[in-house]
Structures are given as structure tokens and as C-alpha cells.
Design a protein around this motif. Structure first.
Motif, PDB file in Angstrom:
ATOM      1  N   PRO A  87      19.848  20.589  18.023  1.00 27.22           N
ATOM      2  CA  PRO A  87      19.375  21.986  18.165  1.00 27.22           C
ATOM      3  C   PRO A  87      18.483  22.446  17.022  1.00 27.22           C
ATOM      4  CG  PRO A  87      21.689  21.856  18.725  1.00 27.22           C
ATOM      5  CD  PRO A  87      21.313  20.507  18.202  1.00 27.22           C
ATOM      6  N   ALA A  88      18.798  22.016  15.797  1.00 22.95           N
ATOM      7  CA  ALA A  88      17.976  22.440  14.660  1.00 22.95           C
ATOM      8  C   ALA A  88      16.565  21.865  14.778  1.00 22.95           C
ATOM      9  CB  ALA A  88      18.620  21.992  13.357  1.00 22.95           C
ATOM     10  N   ALA A  89      16.487  20.609  15.208  1.00 22.20           N
ATOM     11  CA  ALA A  89      15.173  19.988  15.403  1.00 22.20           C
ATOM     12  C   ALA A  89      14.418  20.695  16.517  1.00 22.20           C
ATOM     13  CB  ALA A  89      15.353  18.508  15.738  1.00 22.20           C
ATOM     14  N   ARG A  90      15.132  21.041  17.556  1.00 26.72           N
ATOM     15  CA  ARG A  90      14.496  21.740  18.679  1.00 26.72           C
ATOM     16  C   ARG A  90      13.986  23.112  18.241  1.00 26.72           C
ATOM     17  NH1 ARG A  90      18.628  20.261  23.703  1.00 26.72           N
ATOM     18  NH2 ARG A  90      17.592  18.315  24.272  1.00 26.72           N
ATOM     19  N   PHE A  91      14.801  23.793  17.437  1.00 28.65           N
ATOM     20  CA  PHE A  91      14.390  25.110  16.939  1.00 28.65           C
ATOM     21  C   PHE A  91      13.113  24.990  16.107  1.00 28.65           C
ATOM     22  CE2 PHE A  91      14.329  28.466  13.777  1.00 28.65           C
ATOM     23  CZ  PHE A  91      14.616  29.607  14.498  1.00 28.65           C
ATOM     24  N   ALA A  92      13.128  24.047  15.163  1.00 32.47           N
ATOM     25  CA  ALA A  92      11.976  23.888  14.267  1.00 32.47           C
ATOM     26  C   ALA A  92      10.729  23.460  15.040  1.00 32.47           C
ATOM     27  CB  ALA A  92      12.311  22.865  13.189  1.00 32.47           C
ATOM     28  N   LEU A  93      10.906  22.521  15.967  1.00 40.12           N
ATOM     29  CA  LEU A  93       9.753  22.055  16.742  1.00 40.12           C
ATOM     30  C   LEU A  93       9.180  23.167  17.626  1.00 40.12           C
ATOM     31  CD1 LEU A  93      10.964  18.475  17.753  1.00 40.12           C
ATOM     32  CD2 LEU A  93       8.993  19.046  16.321  1.00 40.12           C
ATOM     33  N   THR A  94      10.062  23.990  18.159  1.00 32.71           N
ATOM     34  CA  THR A  94       9.572  25.081  19.010  1.00 32.71           C
ATOM     35  C   THR A  94       8.752  26.065  18.198  1.00 32.71           C
ATOM     36  OG1 THR A  94      11.529  24.859  20.420  1.00 32.71           O
ATOM     37  CG2 THR A  94      10.266  26.878  20.642  1.00 32.71           C
ATOM     38  N   VAL A  95       9.249  26.393  16.990  1.00 31.07           N
ATOM     39  CA  VAL A  95       8.470  27.278  16.122  1.00 31.07           C
ATOM     40  C   VAL A  95       7.107  26.650  15.831  1.00 31.07           C
ATOM     41  CG1 VAL A  95       8.345  28.311  13.816  1.00 31.07           C
ATOM     42  CG2 VAL A  95      10.496  28.376  15.087  1.00 31.07           C
ATOM     43  N   LEU A  96       7.119  25.363  15.531  1.00 34.31           N
ATOM     44  CA  LEU A  96       5.867  24.647  15.228  1.00 34.31           C
ATOM     45  C   LEU A  96       4.921  24.667  16.429  1.00 34.31           C
ATOM     46  CD1 LEU A  96       4.224  22.678  13.355  1.00 34.31           C
ATOM     47  CD2 LEU A  96       5.427  20.823  14.521  1.00 34.31           C
ATOM     48  N   PHE A  97       5.444  24.310  17.587  1.00 32.15           N
ATOM     49  CA  PHE A  97       4.588  24.251  18.782  1.00 32.15           C
ATOM     50  C   PHE A  97       4.102  25.634  19.197  1.00 32.15           C
ATOM     51  CE2 PHE A  97       6.992  20.183  19.832  1.00 32.15           C
ATOM     52  CZ  PHE A  97       5.975  19.382  19.346  1.00 32.15           C
ATOM     53  N   PHE A  98       4.954  26.637  18.986  1.00 30.84           N
ATOM     54  CA  PHE A  98       4.522  28.000  19.313  1.00 30.84           C
ATOM     55  C   PHE A  98       3.326  28.383  18.451  1.00 30.84           C
ATOM     56  CE2 PHE A  98       4.490  32.599  19.176  1.00 30.84           C
ATOM     57  CZ  PHE A  98       4.794  32.973  20.468  1.00 30.84           C
ATOM     58  N   GLY A  99       3.420  28.011  17.169  1.00 30.30           N
ATOM     59  CA  GLY A  99       2.310  28.298  16.253  1.00 30.30           C
ATOM     60  C   GLY A  99       1.040  27.566  16.648  1.00 30.30           C
ATOM     61  N   VAL A 100       1.184  26.306  16.966  1.00 27.83           N
ATOM     62  CA  VAL A 100       0.009  25.504  17.363  1.00 27.83           C
ATOM     63  C   VAL A 100      -0.592  26.061  18.655  1.00 27.83           C
ATOM     64  CG1 VAL A 100      -0.752  23.218  18.123  1.00 27.83           C
ATOM     65  CG2 VAL A 100       0.868  23.419  16.225  1.00 27.83           C
ATOM     66  N   HIS A 101       0.288  26.361  19.588  1.00 28.41           N
ATOM     67  CA  HIS A 101      -0.163  26.927  20.870  1.00 28.41           C
ATOM     68  C   HIS A 101      -0.931  28.224  20.652  1.00 28.41           C
ATOM     69  CE1 HIS A 101       0.457  29.275  24.646  1.00 28.41           C
ATOM     70  NE2 HIS A 101       0.293  28.092  25.232  1.00 28.41           N
ATOM     71  N   GLN A 102      -0.390  29.057  19.787  1.00 24.14           N
ATOM     72  CA  GLN A 102      -1.045  30.323  19.498  1.00 24.14           C
ATOM     73  C   GLN A 102      -2.393  30.084  18.808  1.00 24.14           C
ATOM     74  OE1 GLN A 102      -0.153  33.223  20.553  1.00 24.14           O
ATOM     75  NE2 GLN A 102      -1.830  34.307  19.501  1.00 24.14           N
ATOM     76  N   GLY A 103      -2.406  29.118  17.888  1.00 23.03           N
ATOM     77  CA  GLY A 103      -3.656  28.793  17.188  1.00 23.03           C
ATOM     78  C   GLY A 103      -4.731  28.340  18.161  1.00 23.03           C
ATOM     79  N   ILE A 104      -4.343  27.498  19.096  1.00 18.57           N
ATOM     80  CA  ILE A 104      -5.323  27.014  20.089  1.00 18.57           C
ATOM     81  C   ILE A 104      -5.815  28.172  20.955  1.00 18.57           C
ATOM     82  CG2 ILE A 104      -5.636  25.488  22.090  1.00 18.57           C
ATOM     83  CD1 ILE A 104      -3.398  23.707  20.836  1.00 18.57           C
ATOM     84  N   ALA A 105      -4.894  29.023  21.350  1.00 19.49           N
ATOM     85  CA  ALA A 105      -5.269  30.157  22.191  1.00 19.49           C
ATOM     86  C   ALA A 105      -6.256  31.076  21.467  1.00 19.49           C
ATOM     87  CB  ALA A 105      -4.021  30.935  22.591  1.00 19.49           C
ATOM     88  N   VAL A 106      -6.000  31.328  20.173  1.00 20.78           N
ATOM     89  CA  VAL A 106      -6.905  32.182  19.399  1.00 20.78           C
ATOM     90  C   VAL A 106      -8.265  31.498  19.264  1.00 20.78           C
ATOM     91  CG1 VAL A 106      -7.314  33.220  17.130  1.00 20.78           C
ATOM     92  CG2 VAL A 106      -5.037  33.317  18.151  1.00 20.78           C
ATOM     93  N   LEU A 107      -8.222  30.205  19.040  1.00 22.11           N
ATOM     94  CA  LEU A 107      -9.477  29.447  18.908  1.00 22.11           C
ATOM     95  C   LEU A 107     -10.306  29.548  20.187  1.00 22.11           C
ATOM     96  CD1 LEU A 107     -10.548  27.706  16.549  1.00 22.11           C
ATOM     97  CD2 LEU A 107      -9.781  25.691  17.827  1.00 22.11           C
ATOM     98  N   ILE A 108      -9.635  29.369  21.313  1.00 19.84           N
ATOM     99  CA  ILE A 108     -10.343  29.453  22.597  1.00 19.84           C
ATOM    100  C   ILE A 108     -10.927  30.854  22.778  1.00 19.84           C
ATOM    101  CG2 ILE A 108     -10.046  29.396  25.106  1.00 19.84           C
ATOM    102  CD1 ILE A 108      -7.866  27.260  24.650  1.00 19.84           C
ATOM    103  N   LYS A 109     -10.155  31.826  22.461  1.00 21.79           N
ATOM    104  CA  LYS A 109     -10.631  33.198  22.631  1.00 21.79           C
ATOM    105  C   LYS A 109     -11.846  33.474  21.738  1.00 21.79           C
ATOM    106  CE  LYS A 109      -7.189  36.252  24.546  1.00 21.79           C
ATOM    107  NZ  LYS A 109      -6.432  37.480  24.378  1.00 21.79           N
ATOM    108  N   ARG A 110     -11.754  33.011  20.517  1.00 18.95           N
ATOM    109  CA  ARG A 110     -12.836  33.302  19.580  1.00 18.95           C
ATOM    110  C   ARG A 110     -14.096  32.486  19.888  1.00 18.95           C
ATOM    111  NH1 ARG A 110     -11.229  34.563  13.445  1.00 18.95           N
ATOM    112  NH2 ARG A 110      -9.867  36.334  13.817  1.00 18.95           N
TER     113      ARG A 110
END
Lengths: 299, 176
Positions: free
Chosen positions: B114-137
Motif C-alpha cells: 500500500p505504501a508503494a501504491r500511495f507513493a506511485l499514485t502521487v508520482l503518477f498524478f503529478g506526471v499526469h498533471q504535468g503532461i496535461a498542463v504541457l498539452i494545454k500550454r
């Protein structure tokens, strides 16, 4: 054509898929289209489930609002009910205190009207232990100057007389007791007759001949002839008149509310007294300050 | 490869590749999209949840195959685009990349804890958000913040939900 190494295949696939989507995006922006076909397919596929889901969510929300959320409301109601009960109790206490203050104010006023008459305020602390006698106990006794046969009154009218004085309390025989009696007269005709108790909440005006005219509603006051009660103190009102042999049977409703006595005044003298009428007292009120007296009952 | 276990590059320890019951991925994806579309109607704050992203992460991590992961991400992303007002490909691109990265990481790390899943989800959420912002910009020429407090909270909330959601989705696995 050079073969792509297997470990790079996924990377190439990634690049290709991303590139296609970027191009697709660019086309949409260029043509200002939004991929209507794919959207309509997706929406068409998912909308029935959305409708069902919305219906389900609506039902769940209704159940929540009308049942589970009501548990909170029920708790809130309970809290408010308790608060309301507490406030009611508080209001009752305040009303009781206000009523007590009114009664004490009346006693004080009566005391001021009759500042030359030695009197003592006393609180009713008990009643008779047997139903056959009409007596009460007050919280003042011999230590306060109370003696047997002293008159007990309220501003409304006579109450009775001290039948027994103890160290710190006294027993008062109410005028309604069968063994009780006092000198009285009809306020209008001034016919003087004794009044006795009946053992109930009524009094009896005795020895009035059938020739004497007595009307229902007529006031009866003390005559002062018994040497206990001052003259012209309200005794009661004629409630019922019946012809009798040889005397009329006249029942009086006591002027004082003997069923709800809480504070009384004990006249601290065995000498005949004459209470001042209110009109006279108003005249004198500006001339002499009221003398301090032990009016207020013991706390 | 749909084997229960296999040795990746001969270097890592044996990492289990999970297979799922027939239709479970499609059903889970459909359900996630449905809930994603419904819940904010009744609970507006639930809009910070990105259930399609969580589904993408979970299946990509479990399948541990980059090609499968990226295609799954593409599929889910495009469906999400279809139910959104953004141009098709917006979330498609982002989730394609997430699917690829998640399955690549899943092939090298044990992501069951669960701890790995929590950390990875935070990481992937950040990456996902970064890509989305990049696409928008870059592609849509729309201004968008790289980071906001709301996004940080959303990352935490999604990670917490992911821990429990992944435990639930574990039941869809075929017994090894």
C-alpha cells in the motif's frame, strides 16, 4: 528495413500512439471539430448507464436525506427538546419567583399601610397530617414573638389563628376548620354574626335570621368583636344563601386563597387592633416613613 | 505475455504478472468513467478524483507490460476525452504516457505494498498533471498553472483512494 529491437518496440509504440493523438489534436484545433463521431459513440454507450446511475444515486440520496440524515435531525430534536424543557423549567421558576415577588410586594404594601401594627411575615412550611383538620405550619415560632391565638392574615383576608406556637414554628388553625370561628359582619348591612368553618374550603355565616336580607356576592368582613382579628378585614363573600329553620344557611367563599397559601402575616399582638383602610394609609404615607419590620419570611 | 510469473531481463527477482477475469478491465474502466461522470453531480468536491487515471495506473502496474499499459492508457484516456469538453487526445496522450511508465515501473518494482501504491499514485498524478498542463500550454495555447494547492490536495486524496481501490481491484485477479 531495419528491424526494431524488441526492447524498444514499446517505446516506438508509445511514440507512435502519442504522435497520432497529437496530430489528431492538431486536426481538431485546425478544423475546430471535436471528434464528434467518437464522442457520440462513447456518450451513446455510456448515457444509458448514466441515466440508471443518476436514478440510483437519486434514490440513494433520497434515502439518505429522508432516513439517515433524519437521525441527525432526531438527535437535534432531542437536544432542542431538552433545551426547551430546561427553559420551561427555568421559566416556571422565574414565574414562581415573580409571583412570590408580587405576593411579597403585596405583603410589604399591606405592612406599610398598617405600619403601626406589629406583624411578622411567615412562610407556610407544611399542612395538617390528617384530612379532618384544616391547619398549616409556618416557619416562625415563639422565638419570633409568636404566641397562641395570634391572628394570621394575608392582604386578601383572614387566614386563621395560631393554635400552637413552637420554638421555631407555629401551627395555624385555618378559619375553614370546623373548630374555628371569628367575629364578622356583612359589609353593607353591618349585621354582625359569627363565621365558622365547615371543614371544607367554605365558611359559614351563622345565626342570620330569615328576616335579614343577605345577597349572594355580598362581602363579609371582620367585626373585631372576637378580639383577635382587626376590624374590617375581608373574611369572604356570600356564595350561597338558603332559607333555614330557624336561621338561614349562608355559605361564604374565603377572601384569602386558603388552598394556595405560601406566605402569611402574623399579627404580633393579642390586643384588639384596627387596620387602616388604603385611602387613609395613602394620606398618611407621606408623613411617616414605613417602619422596618420583620416582614419577609425566613429564606 | 500473460504468464503468471516470468523473469524480467534476468536481473530482477521474480515479479508476478497478474491476469484478470474476462471483461474485468473493460467493466472496471466503464464503471470508473460512469462514477467519474456521476459523482461530481451530487458531490462537487469529488471532482478532484481521477478514477480513470487510477484504473490506468492499477492495470498498468499489474500487467507490467509497457505496450499493453500504454494502449490501455490510450483507450481509457480517449474515452475520458469523449465524456469531457477537452479535445480528443488530451487525456489520451497523458494516460498513454502514464500507462507506459506505470507498466515499465511495475515490471521492475514490487508495487503490491500500500505504501508503494500511495507513493506511485502521487508520482503518477503529478506526471499526469504535468503532461496535461504541457498539452494545454503547447498544443491548445491555454494558460494553466503548473502547481496549485488544490492539485497537491487532489494528489493526496487520489493516492488515499487508490490504496483502497487497488485492494478492491485485487479481487478481480485470477488466482495464481
Amino acid at each position: 528495413m531495419a528491424a526494431i529491437p524488441s526492447r524498444h518496440k514499446s517505446l516506438v509504440l508509445l511514440a507512435g500512439v502519442v504522435l497520432v493523438q497529437v496530430l489528431f489534436l492538431a486536426v481538431q484545433i485546425k478544423r475546430d471539430s471535436q471528434g464528434r463521431l467518437l464522442r457520440s459513440w462513447t456518450v451513446g454507450a455510456i448515457s444509458p448507464f448514466e441515466r440508471s446511475g443518476a436514478w440510483g444515486f437519486g434514490r440513494i440520496r433520497d434515502v439518505w436525506r429522508h432516513y439517515f440524515a433524519l437521525q441527525n435531525t432526531s438527535h437535534e430534536n432531542e437536544t432542542l427538546r431538552r433545551e426547551n424543557d430546561a427553559l420551561k423549567l427555568q421559566l416556571d421558576q422565574l414565574q414562581s419567583k415573580a409571583a412570590e415577588a408580587d405576593r411579597l410586594a403585596t405583603l410589604l404594601n399591606f405592612r406599610r399601610l398598617n405600619r403601626d401594627v406589629p406583624m411578622l411575615g411567615a412562610r407556610v412550611i407544611g399542612a395538617s397530617a390528617d384530612a379532618g383538620s384544616q391547619t398549616i405550619f409556618v416557619d416562625r415560632g415563639e422565638q419570633d414573638g409568636i404566641r397562641r391565638n395570634m391572628a394570621v392574615i394575608t392582604p386578601d383576608g383572614v387566614v386563621g389563628k395560631v393554635s400552637e406556637a413552637f420554638s421555631n414554628s407555629a401551627q395555624v388553625l385555618l378559619v375553614t376548620d370546623k373548630d374555628s370561628g371569628l367575629g364578622a359582619m356583612l359589609a353593607d348591612s353591618r349585621i354582625q354574626r359569627p363565621v365558622g368553618g365547615t371543614g371544607e374550603q367554605m365558611l359559614q355565616l351563622k345565626y342570620v335570621t330569615n328576616d335579614d336580607t343577605v345577597n349572594v356576592g355580598e362581602r363579609v368582613v371582620t367585626s373585631g368583636m372576637d378580639r383577635i382579628f382587626p376590624k374590617d378585614l375581608p373574611v369572604g363573600m356570600v356564595a350561597d344563601v338558603k332559607p333555614g329553620n330557624p336561621f338561614k344557611q349562608i355559605r361564604l367563599r374565603p377572601a384569602a386563597n386558603l388552598g394556595r397559601l405560601e406566605e402569611v402575616l402574623v399579627l404580633l399582638t393579642l390586643r384588639p387592633l384596627e387596620l387602616q383602610k388604603p385611602a387613609e394609609a395613602v394620606t398618611d404615607a407621606g408623613e411617616k416613613p414605613p417602619s422596618p419590620g420583620p416582614l419577609v419570611p425566613k429564606p | 505475455m500473460m504468464n503468471d510469473t516470468f523473469d524480467i531481463a534476468g536481473a530482477e527477482s521474480h515479479i508476478e504478472v497478474h491476469k484478470f477475469r474476462a471483461g474485468s478491465i473493460v467493466l472496471a474502466t466503464g464503471f470508473a468513467l460512469l462514477v467519474q461522470a456521476l459523482i461530481p453531480v451530487y458531490f462537487p468536491k469529488a471532482g478532484m478524483l481521477d478514477l480513470p487515471l487510477l484504473i490506468t495506473i492499477y492495470f498498468a502496474l499489474s500487467r507490467r507490460n509497457p505496450s499493453t499499459g500504454l494502449l490501455l492508457g490510450t483507450f481509457i484516456g480517449l474515452l475520458q476525452d469523449s465524456l469531457s469538453k477537452v479535445p480528443l487526445g488530451f487525456y489520451g496522450i497523458a494516460k498513454t504516457i502514464i500507462g507506459y511508465i506505470a507498466s515499465s515501473i511495475g515490471a521492475r518494482l514490487d508495487t503490491e505494498h500500500p505504501a508503494a501504491r500511495f507513493a506511485l499514485t502521487v508520482l503518477f498524478f503529478g506526471v499526469h498533471q504535468g503532461i496535461a498542463v504541457l498539452i494545454k500550454r503547447l498544443l491548445l495555447a491555454q494558460p494553466e498553472d503548473w502547481f496549485t494547492l488544490h492539485l497537491a490536495i487532489a494528489a493526496g486524496v487520489n493516492a488515499i483512494v487508490a490504496v483502497f481501490l487497488f485492494l478492491l481491484l485485487d479481487h478481480l485477479r485470477k488466482p495464481s
